[in-house]
Design a protein around this motif. Structure first.
Motif, mmCIF file in Angstrom:
data_model
loop_
_atom_site.group_PDB
_atom_site.id
_atom_site.type_symbol
_atom_site.label_atom_id
_atom_site.label_comp_id
_atom_site.label_asym_id
_atom_site.label_seq_id
_atom_site.Cartn_x
_atom_site.Cartn_y
_atom_site.Cartn_z
ATOM 1 N N HIS A 67 0.844 -1.198 0.000
ATOM 2 C CA HIS A 67 0.000 0.000 0.000
ATOM 3 C C HIS A 67 0.876 1.243 0.000
ATOM 4 N N THR A 69 0.306 5.874 -0.519
ATOM 5 C CA THR A 69 -0.558 7.011 -0.840
ATOM 6 C C THR A 69 -0.015 7.831 -2.001
ATOM 7 N N PRO A 108 -3.917 1.612 -3.363
ATOM 8 C CA PRO A 108 -3.991 2.913 -2.675
ATOM 9 C C PRO A 108 -4.089 2.752 -1.164
ATOM 10 N N GLY A 110 -4.127 4.926 2.768
ATOM 11 C CA GLY A 110 -4.993 5.951 3.318
ATOM 12 C C GLY A 110 -4.817 6.050 4.827
ATOM 13 N N ALA A 112 -6.475 9.346 3.032
ATOM 14 C CA ALA A 112 -5.981 10.532 2.338
ATOM 15 C C ALA A 112 -6.507 11.776 3.038
#
Length: 391
Positions: A67, A69, A108, A110, A112
């Motif tokens: 993962h 960001t 993605p 997070g 965010a």
């Protein structure tokens, strides 16, 4: 070399939190380079003789995902690290397919900024599903989740910080977890019961790569020679993502806690002085750590020792991350669970009550390797209902 010539009996996943950062990129590039025989496994403790009979997964068996960001592709990130002198020239072009394959497996992260639509449990569920999908699609025997993201400030409330959301996701996905950062991760009180009842092995925290590595050697030296340390101060100059993150005083305080703990544990008391961390963007992935140690000798003679450590953080960290992924995967395979205290050799703030000195920690690690090499049936982890890692 065993890592390049052995055929993997099963494939093992390494799921990296912060998968497009400098450390993660160096991990993927280094694994590909050593597997292909392009470079020697310098810095990998698990490639030394005491570990040859542990039945660790070979580097050729490791499959990477993770993962992050940010969206900079791994091949592009590797080119930037080559320009900075972190990766050797010509390597990126030789391992482009391996970097691209790992990049396709990055999802993605997070939360965010401004992401209020998803609850913490929504994020944990999404992260866990990403990991489980990775394991299923690649038909992996298991996957180890390793946090190599930038340091976050210590939490001030009850909410789970991002590192703890990822740690909770690892538990929910049924995966062992390693925290290579000083961030909270599994240390959050809300995850204590979930970790204890998960049936999974876990290790951490905060990888010991430079200044604190040296402190864990010098501290015992002063104690064993009955020399009284009056003050121990230090300065770190670094750039890159870590430098920017540690410009936040709260994040720097989390980082310094492990450095101070090593001195307290090895000296028996906490000397005067502190560590300053300065962000110098032009240094990039390179750092300089300076220590000034004031100590008393016989009849009160006052003396000084100064040390300077200059190194590349990613090149120091990457082989240790590979070590930890292999050791933790093997521990999981043999049915071990709970905190892997014997891996304290790798950490500033290790779990458990193991010895603080590097020599004693290494002895424990070698003993752990002997245990892993002793055989044993593969034990499947217990079913994960998911309820135990919910907030």
């Amino acid at each position: 070399m065993s890592t390049s010539s052995s055929l993997p009996r099963t494939r093992v996943g390494v799921w990296l939190i912060g998968a497009r950062g400098s450390v993660a990129t160096t991990v993927v590039a280094g694994c590909a380079a050593v597997t292909a025989g392009l470079h020697r496994p310098t810095g990998m403790v698990t490639e030394a003789p005491p570990f040859t009979d542990c039945d660790l997964p070979p580097l050729s068996a490791l499959v990477f995902g993770g993962h992050d960001t940010v969206d900079c592709p791994l091949p592009k990130r590797a080119e930037a690290l080559t320009a900075a002198g972190v990766l050797p020239y010509g390597l990126t072009s030789a391992i482009t397919s391996e970097l691209a394959a790992a990049d396709r497996e990055i999802r993605p992260g997070g939360p965010a900024p401004g992401d209020t639509a998803r609850t913490p449990d929504d994020l944990v569920a999404t992260f866990a599903a990403d990991i489980q999908d990775f394991i299923r699609r690649h038909d992996l025997a298991r996957a180890v989740v390793v946090n190599v993201a930038s340091t976050e400030p210590a939490p001030t409330g009850t909410a789970l910080p991002p590192s703890s959301l990822y740690a909770a996701a690892a538990l929910r996905a049924g995966c062992p977890y390693v925290n290579f950062t000083p961030s909270t991760g599994l240390h959050h009180p809300a995850l204590a019961r979930a970790a204890a009842t998960s049936g999974l092995p876990y290790a951490g925290r905060d990888g010991k790569t430079g200044q604190t590595l040296l402190r864990s050697v010098l501290g015992p030296m002063f104690t064993q020679r009955a020399l009284e340390v009056r003050a121990w101060s230090g300065t770190n100059l670094l750039g890159g993502g870590d430098g920017a993150a540690l410009a936040d005083p709260a994040a720097a305080a989390a980082k310094n806690a492990g450095k101070e703990r090593v001195l307290t544990d090895t000296l028996g008391s906490t000397p005067e002085g502190m560590v300053h961390i300065d962000d110098v963007p032009s240094l990039g992935d390179w750092k300089t750590a300076w220590d000034h140690i004031a100590f008393d000798g016989f009849l009160g003679a006052r003396m000084i020792l100064q040390t300077t450590w200059q190194g590349c953080d990613s090149a120091l960290a990457a082989p240790l991350v590979l070590d930890l992924a292999r050791l933790t995967a093997r521990a999981h395979e043999t049915g071990l669970s709970g905190p892997l205290n014997e891996l304290g050799f790798y950490f500033k703030d290790p779990l458990g009550d193991g010895p603080p000195g590097l020599a004693e920690q290494y002895a424990e690690l070698v003993g752990f390797a002997a245990r892993l090499g002793g055989g044993g049936e593969v034990t499947a982890p217990p079913e994960q209902s998911g309820e135990e890692v919910r907030r």
